[in-house]
Design a protein around this motif. Sequence first.
Motif, PDB file in Angstrom:
ATOM      1  N   ALA A  61      46.981  37.692  43.163  1.00 22.53           N
ATOM      2  CA  ALA A  61      45.967  37.405  44.303  1.00 22.53           C
ATOM      3  C   ALA A  61      44.829  37.949  44.119  1.00 22.53           C
ATOM      4  N   ALA A  62      43.779  37.604  44.060  1.00 20.21           N
ATOM      5  CA  ALA A  62      42.571  38.446  43.936  1.00 20.21           C
ATOM      6  C   ALA A  62      41.503  38.064  45.216  1.00 20.21           C
ATOM      7  N   ARG A  63      40.950  39.153  45.476  1.00 20.63           N
ATOM      8  CA  ARG A  63      39.927  38.869  46.766  1.00 20.63           C
ATOM      9  C   ARG A  63      38.580  38.950  45.961  1.00 20.63           C
ATOM     10  N   ARG A  64      37.691  38.060  46.534  1.00 17.44           N
ATOM     11  CA  ARG A  64      36.328  38.270  46.073  1.00 17.44           C
ATOM     12  C   ARG A  64      35.791  39.509  46.057  1.00 17.44           C
ATOM     13  N   GLY A  65      34.871  39.803  45.073  1.00 20.93           N
ATOM     14  CA  GLY A  65      34.184  41.042  44.903  1.00 20.93           C
ATOM     15  C   GLY A  65      33.006  41.109  45.774  1.00 20.93           C
ATOM     16  N   ALA A 112      42.061  33.317  43.021  1.00 15.67           N
ATOM     17  CA  ALA A 112      40.500  33.647  44.050  1.00 15.67           C
ATOM     18  C   ALA A 112      40.647  32.561  44.879  1.00 15.67           C
ATOM     19  N   PRO A 113      40.107  33.104  46.424  1.00 19.68           N
ATOM     20  CA  PRO A 113      39.960  32.055  47.277  1.00 19.68           C
ATOM     21  C   PRO A 113      38.560  31.222  47.066  1.00 19.68           C
ATOM     22  N   ARG A 161      42.029  25.890  49.284  1.00 20.09           N
ATOM     23  CA  ARG A 161      42.557  26.076  48.160  1.00 20.09           C
ATOM     24  C   ARG A 161      42.365  27.373  47.112  1.00 20.09           C
ATOM     25  N   GLU A 162      43.025  27.694  46.604  1.00 15.69           N
ATOM     26  CA  GLU A 162      42.797  28.895  45.717  1.00 15.69           C
ATOM     27  C   GLU A 162      42.525  28.374  44.323  1.00 15.69           C
ATOM     28  N   ARG A 163      41.508  29.048  43.560  1.00 16.99           N
ATOM     29  CA  ARG A 163      41.433  28.536  42.256  1.00 16.99           C
ATOM     30  C   ARG A 163      41.958  29.575  41.161  1.00 16.99           C
ATOM     31  N   ILE A 164      42.245  29.318  40.054  1.00 17.78           N
ATOM     32  CA  ILE A 164      42.720  30.201  39.180  1.00 17.78           C
ATOM     33  C   ILE A 164      41.739  30.568  37.831  1.00 17.78           C
ATOM     34  N   LEU A 165      41.641  31.790  37.782  1.00 19.65           N
ATOM     35  CA  LEU A 165      40.955  32.438  36.571  1.00 19.65           C
ATOM     36  C   LEU A 165      41.432  33.024  35.674  1.00 19.65           C
TER      37      LEU A 165
END
Length: 169
Positions: free
Chosen positions: A123-127, A11-12, A22-26
């Motif tokens: 890859a994920a976008r913020r909700g 996620a951004p 940087r992207e962070r991992i969840l």
Amino acid sequence: MQRPRFVFLAAPATQAQVAPERERILWMLVSPNNRQLGRSASYHDAYADSRQAVLDLQQNLDRVIRLESLVEMTGQWIWRLNLDGHAVAASSRSYFRARECAYNLERFLEAVPQADLVVGVRAARRGRQRPTETEDVAAIHPTRSLATGLTPSSFGEAYRPRFRMPGEL
């Protein structure tokens, strides 16, 4: 038939984080029918860190402390798992009733040991868009803020869940 699985999402980074580029991992645990069962309680800097957090959870599942909480602002229930004093997992959503929260926590705990780990990161976008300290709620939810008069500073303690041990209601 598909089994439960841990999926890793990039996620951004939010504006509040140190390195916004940087992207962070969840990680997220999903059921065989693709329903979210729970997620990591925090973001990780790298895929390897997130994967290791899942392995640690699987190996130490018998030591986790279950916490269920009522979010006073919404009146809904959420759960969290702590291991060695640190939050390691959290509910992916909130629940209207305490028994729904407890039931879904049990489903999560049943799925953890048998879940597969999906290789790689999606890859994920913020909700939903959430206000920052400098933004007004009216800019994001005009009808809600007009009706209630809420501003970010009015969330205060009511928005922060107070976790209780099971049976402390």
